[in-house]
Design a protein around this motif. Structure first.
Motif, mmCIF file in Angstrom:
data_model
loop_
_atom_site.group_PDB
_atom_site.id
_atom_site.type_symbol
_atom_site.label_atom_id
_atom_site.label_comp_id
_atom_site.label_asym_id
_atom_site.label_seq_id
_atom_site.Cartn_x
_atom_site.Cartn_y
_atom_site.Cartn_z
ATOM 1 N N CYS A 44 0.877 -0.878 0.177
ATOM 2 C CA CYS A 44 0.038 -0.079 0.009
ATOM 3 C C CYS A 44 0.849 1.229 -0.010
ATOM 4 O O CYS A 44 1.929 1.452 0.862
ATOM 5 N N LEU A 79 -8.642 0.969 -4.242
ATOM 6 C CA LEU A 79 -8.631 2.366 -3.903
ATOM 7 C C LEU A 79 -9.872 2.433 -3.007
ATOM 8 O O LEU A 79 -11.160 2.039 -3.181
ATOM 9 N N ASP A 80 -9.471 2.738 -1.596
ATOM 10 C CA ASP A 80 -10.528 2.695 -0.510
ATOM 11 C C ASP A 80 -11.420 1.224 -0.743
ATOM 12 O O ASP A 80 -12.712 1.347 -0.216
ATOM 13 N N GLY A 81 -10.749 0.241 -0.838
ATOM 14 C CA GLY A 81 -11.204 -1.173 -0.697
ATOM 15 C C GLY A 81 -11.985 -1.543 -1.812
ATOM 16 O O GLY A 81 -12.609 -2.655 -2.182
ATOM 17 N N SER A 82 -12.110 -0.640 -3.135
ATOM 18 C CA SER A 82 -12.690 -1.057 -4.207
ATOM 19 C C SER A 82 -11.872 -1.237 -5.295
ATOM 20 O O SER A 82 -10.716 -0.568 -5.336
#
Length: 296
Positions: A44, A79-82
């Motif tokens: 990350c 991105l933000d879990g998506s």
């Protein structure tokens, strides 16, 4: 007419029934500062640059420890879990990013950048450092500030003749002299030589000698920039720079190897935040001293 009950429920084939649980991937431009996660490795980090290497676009992500790793641009990121597919930033996005950075840009030392400012004609004051590596580090972090102030950095090539250098320079009210000394700790040769230089009472008001405790200026770079928690301890009798370069797993047999190692270490330094506070304090104090208004 009585309502008809559909005992089989809704049509299971209606809608986007093939969509993965996390949703379908969408395209996102890999703008500098965008924080994403690589699905395969879990790495990350923030986007620092996108470049083309070997015909393939590579996005470089920097994690919270300052380590950088390259990944193929495209799908496979979160991105933000998506899920997202990273694409090369468009010219408009690059221009907008550059404009935003210019609006709030700072020099590597943390000072506000002065757009369009020209370097001043060199003043009489100088900052002296022990060697070329010290000078290159000071230039990388404080170079913009020094050019604005018209301060030149000069090499001492060691402090064995520091008192003589001070006499030759002949500092005065409008010609101040700052000196940065490596490994300035009690009981060392450097400490004794600095005491002798400070005893030159004629020049004392116009000379400031400061230092750092590190064996070499290399050690003033935060070890985390090289993936270490702390700099390794090199056995007495062994060349410190050769030992450090060997510990990094880099070629270390020749002086050219050592020079290349320093370039790689210097390359990890982005701003003042990548340096140890002791060095920062000394350099900042020397800059303040040599740029103080002189007495005519």
């Amino acid at each position: 007419m009585p309502a008809v009950t559909d005992r089989y429920g809704a049509d299971v084939l209606s809608g986007d029934w093939r969509a993965p649980r996390g949703g379908r991937s969408r395209e996102v431009e890999a703008e500098a500062g965008l924080v994403v996660e690589d699905v395969e490795t879990g790495w990350c980090g923030a986007v620092v640059r996108v470049e083309k290497a070997g015909g393939v676009h590579v996005v470089h992500l920097e994690d919270r420890h300052g380590r950088t790793k390259g990944f193929s641009l495209g799908p496979g990121f979160l991105l933000d879990g998506s899920p997202v597919t990273l694409t090369a930033p468009t010219a408009a996005a690059r221009a907008a990013g550059e404009a935003a950075r210019a609006a709030a840009s700072r020099t590597a030392s943390g000072s506000r950048a002065v757009a369009g400012a020209r370097a001043r004609v060199a003043s009489g004051s100088r900052i002296f450092v022990e060697g070329r590596h010290d000078a290159e580090l000071v230039e990388k972090v404080w170079g913009d500030d020094l050019r604005i102030e018209g301060v030149v950095v000069e090499l001492l090539e060691g402090v064995d003749d520091l008192a003589a250098v001070i006499r030759d320079f002949a500092p005065g009210p409008t010609r101040r002299m700052g000196v940065l000394v490596d490994h300035l700790v009690p009981g060392t040769k450097e400490s004794r030589l600095v005491q002798e230089a400070r005893a030159l009472s004629r020049y004392a008001p116009y000379v400031k000698i400061l230092g750092h405790p590190y064996v070499d200026v290399w050690q003033s770079v935060r070890p985390q920039r090289l993936g270490w928690e702390a700099w390794p301890v090199i056995a007495r009798g062994q060349s410190w720079k050769h030992g450090i370069t060997a510990a990094l797993g880099w070629p270390h047999d020749t002086q050219a190897d050592i020079a290349h190692a320093w370039k790689r270490i210097l390359g990890t330094v982005r701003t003042y935040a990548d340096l140890e506070p002791t060095l920062l304090a000394s350099v900042e104090e020397l800059i303040d001293f040599v740029t103080a208004p002189g007495e005519e």
